[in-house]
Design an enzyme around this catalytic site. Structure first.
Site, mmCIF file in Angstrom:
data_model
loop_
_atom_site.group_PDB
_atom_site.id
_atom_site.type_symbol
_atom_site.label_atom_id
_atom_site.label_comp_id
_atom_site.label_asym_id
_atom_site.label_seq_id
_atom_site.Cartn_x
_atom_site.Cartn_y
_atom_site.Cartn_z
ATOM 1 N N ASP B 10 0.741 -1.581 0.117
ATOM 2 C CA ASP B 10 0.321 -0.081 -0.147
ATOM 3 C C ASP B 10 0.549 1.554 -0.126
ATOM 4 O O ASP B 10 2.024 0.812 0.188
ATOM 5 C CB ASP B 10 -1.036 -0.410 1.087
ATOM 6 C CG ASP B 10 -1.969 1.127 1.177
ATOM 7 O OD1 ASP B 10 -2.119 1.849 -0.251
ATOM 8 O OD2 ASP B 10 -2.175 1.055 2.241
ATOM 9 N N ASP B 12 -0.303 5.498 0.738
ATOM 10 C CA ASP B 12 -0.658 5.715 1.738
ATOM 11 C C ASP B 12 -0.640 5.380 3.357
ATOM 12 O O ASP B 12 -1.794 4.172 3.450
ATOM 13 C CB ASP B 12 -2.396 6.979 1.242
ATOM 14 C CG ASP B 12 -2.252 7.712 0.335
ATOM 15 O OD1 ASP B 12 -1.038 7.700 0.146
ATOM 16 O OD2 ASP B 12 -3.567 7.122 -0.390
#
Lengths: 174, 174
Positions: B10, B12
């Site tokens: 991922d 963020d």
């Protein structure tokens, strides 16, 4: 949870008429008039030597024509399938926002959650994939439909079912 | 073909320090000073009522700080794993190109083929996923690592292994 089958739909050459757009850009930029019917059997890079340059111009994907019957058929399919639009866009970073806005304009019934802009589609999972490129279909774990475009028209199907237009897709999937 | 395990990372809250960036934007826009240590246990939308507005501003993701040790660890992991960066970016279309250029600046060893900007990560397949959100980890068919952030810090692990920083990830995966 959603129990509908997941349909993975390519953008360029399946929803967006990239041949039409490349022919238009080539005419505007160099004055050379190309005809789709002369491009059968040629890889895209051979058919459009300036294609990569045009594809990275802002506006190229934003103003591409929509392929015939794509909107109505996909809208109908969206009642029966979980649809994800998956585009290998990352090679052309200037296309990313253009592609989002193009989808929002023409396919507003597809939620933003169901859009994927990626590099390599091997990372995608679903039940059915519609694409015009073998490099995407060959690695997909599911049913594959090869959407005919001049660059694949004289190639062997390589195990994929060939479809020539959205009416054929409708007949197969509905 | 690549026989390495595929690691889905991922952006963020795992590579990009979105808390740091939201705190900075909130201070600049309203003068309110927030402190990370006061935000533990709060959902992001509660901690940052203006977060969605900032997240759709051009430049927000482009100038986010990098999380400590993320660059060096991911570079080392990329020798042993096939790494895909997968970000649920589609809710904020203005972020798409910023995210591409941010990755190109800080993680230039990740090829464009291995970047995915999507809406819903249920469509992604791989062997290991590192993410700070349950909504992504809960639907993943593979090993899951929950990266600790204030919004998940007081929640049950829900079956995922919790990691607090990139050093812990390094120890687990190398």
């Amino acid at each position: 949870m959603n129990n509908q089958k997941r349909l993975i739909v390519d953008m360029d050459g399946v929803l967006a008429d990239i041949y039409g757009q490349l022919i238009r850009y080539e005419l505007q930029s160099s004055g050379t008039e190309l005809f789709r019917e002369n491009l059968y059997g040629q890889d895209e890079i051979v058919a459009f030597p300036n294609g990569r340059t045009h594809a990275n111009e802002k506006g190229f994907f934003r103003t591409a024509p929509v392929i015939e019957d794509a909107v109505d058929t996909l809208k109908e399919l969206s009642q029966h399938y979980e649809i994800f639009i998956v585009s290998a866009a990352m090679e052309f970073p200037n296309s990313l926002e253009d592609k989002y806005h193009w989808l929002d304009e023409h396919f507003d019934f597809i939620p933003w959650k169901n859009i994927v802009l990626c590099g390599d589609k091997r990372v995608i999972r679903g039940d059915i994939m519609i694409d015009d490129h073998f490099k995407n279909l060959d690695y997909f774990d599911g049913t594959t439909l090869l959407f005919e475009q001049p660059h694949n028209s004289e190639k062997d199907n390589n195990g994929h079912r060939r479809v020539r237009n959205w009416k054929e897709i409708r007949d197969l999937l509905l």
